[in-house]
Design a protein around this motif. Sequence first.
Motif, mmCIF file in Angstrom:
data_model
loop_
_atom_site.group_PDB
_atom_site.id
_atom_site.type_symbol
_atom_site.label_atom_id
_atom_site.label_comp_id
_atom_site.label_asym_id
_atom_site.label_seq_id
_atom_site.Cartn_x
_atom_site.Cartn_y
_atom_site.Cartn_z
ATOM 1 N N GLU A 1 -5.450 5.676 -3.558
ATOM 2 C CA GLU A 1 -4.488 4.632 -3.914
ATOM 3 C C GLU A 1 -3.409 5.146 -4.868
ATOM 4 N N MET A 2 -3.659 6.296 -5.502
ATOM 5 C CA MET A 2 -2.725 6.801 -6.496
ATOM 6 C C MET A 2 -1.763 7.849 -5.940
ATOM 7 N N LYS A 3 -1.857 8.192 -4.679
ATOM 8 C CA LYS A 3 -0.963 9.201 -4.103
ATOM 9 C C LYS A 3 0.507 8.830 -4.290
ATOM 10 N N ILE B 1 5.572 -0.256 -13.446
ATOM 11 C CA ILE B 1 6.585 0.575 -12.787
ATOM 12 C C ILE B 1 7.540 -0.323 -12.015
ATOM 13 N N LEU B 2 8.813 -0.202 -12.335
ATOM 14 C CA LEU B 2 9.850 -0.990 -11.676
ATOM 15 C C LEU B 2 10.569 -0.107 -10.667
ATOM 16 N N THR B 3 10.651 -0.576 -9.417
ATOM 17 C CA THR B 3 11.338 0.179 -8.373
ATOM 18 C C THR B 3 12.308 -0.716 -7.614
ATOM 19 N N ILE C 1 1.725 -2.253 -11.034
ATOM 20 C CA ILE C 1 1.000 -2.230 -12.303
ATOM 21 C C ILE C 1 -0.266 -1.407 -12.105
ATOM 22 N N ILE C 2 -0.481 -0.458 -12.996
ATOM 23 C CA ILE C 2 -1.722 0.318 -12.993
ATOM 24 C C ILE C 2 -2.472 -0.045 -14.256
ATOM 25 N N LEU C 3 -3.737 -0.425 -14.102
ATOM 26 C CA LEU C 3 -4.500 -0.890 -15.253
ATOM 27 C C LEU C 3 -5.971 -0.567 -15.102
ATOM 28 N N THR D 1 2.404 -5.077 -6.818
ATOM 29 C CA THR D 1 1.182 -4.359 -6.468
ATOM 30 C C THR D 1 0.428 -4.086 -7.758
ATOM 31 N N ILE D 2 -0.865 -4.399 -7.770
ATOM 32 C CA ILE D 2 -1.703 -4.113 -8.934
ATOM 33 C C ILE D 2 -2.794 -3.144 -8.494
ATOM 34 N N ILE D 3 -2.887 -2.028 -9.223
ATOM 35 C CA ILE D 3 -3.894 -1.015 -8.933
ATOM 36 C C ILE D 3 -4.783 -0.883 -10.157
ATOM 37 N N SER D 4 -6.075 -1.050 -9.958
ATOM 38 C CA SER D 4 -7.035 -0.903 -11.046
ATOM 39 C C SER D 4 -7.716 0.452 -10.919
#
Length: 121
Positions: free
Chosen positions: A77-79, A91-93, A33-35, A64-67
């Motif tokens: 962290e976004m690479k 994002i589902l993987t 999750i990106i938020l 995984t949660i990325i703010s």
Amino acid sequence: MQTSYIAEYPAYHPEAAIIEYLHPLLLNKKITIILGTWCSDCQRELPRFLKVIDHAGFPYDQLTIISVDQEKSPGEEMKEVPNFTRIPVFILTNTDGSELGRITEIPEISLEHDLLALIKK
């Protein structure tokens, strides 16, 4: 974000039949999750999404949660998460990292329905 979580999580009622169907299908998946905590869409959709995966028994060790910061461009962290321009992004993987799909900003039908559609694709 805390205020919206307190309001949104209990108020959202995911469709039980879809949740039941999702349970076994999510066990071998990962979710990123990106938020941004400042974003009104994130404040609304994150608590709802967490309720969906809670009810579906999704294992949190596969989440995984990325703010992201409103004032800065995404960093290291976004690479591993390219190609996003709006938030939130769910994002589902597969466990091997291959992407099955994304829910971006707002769901087309509902979070649980769109998540199921990603798995069945």
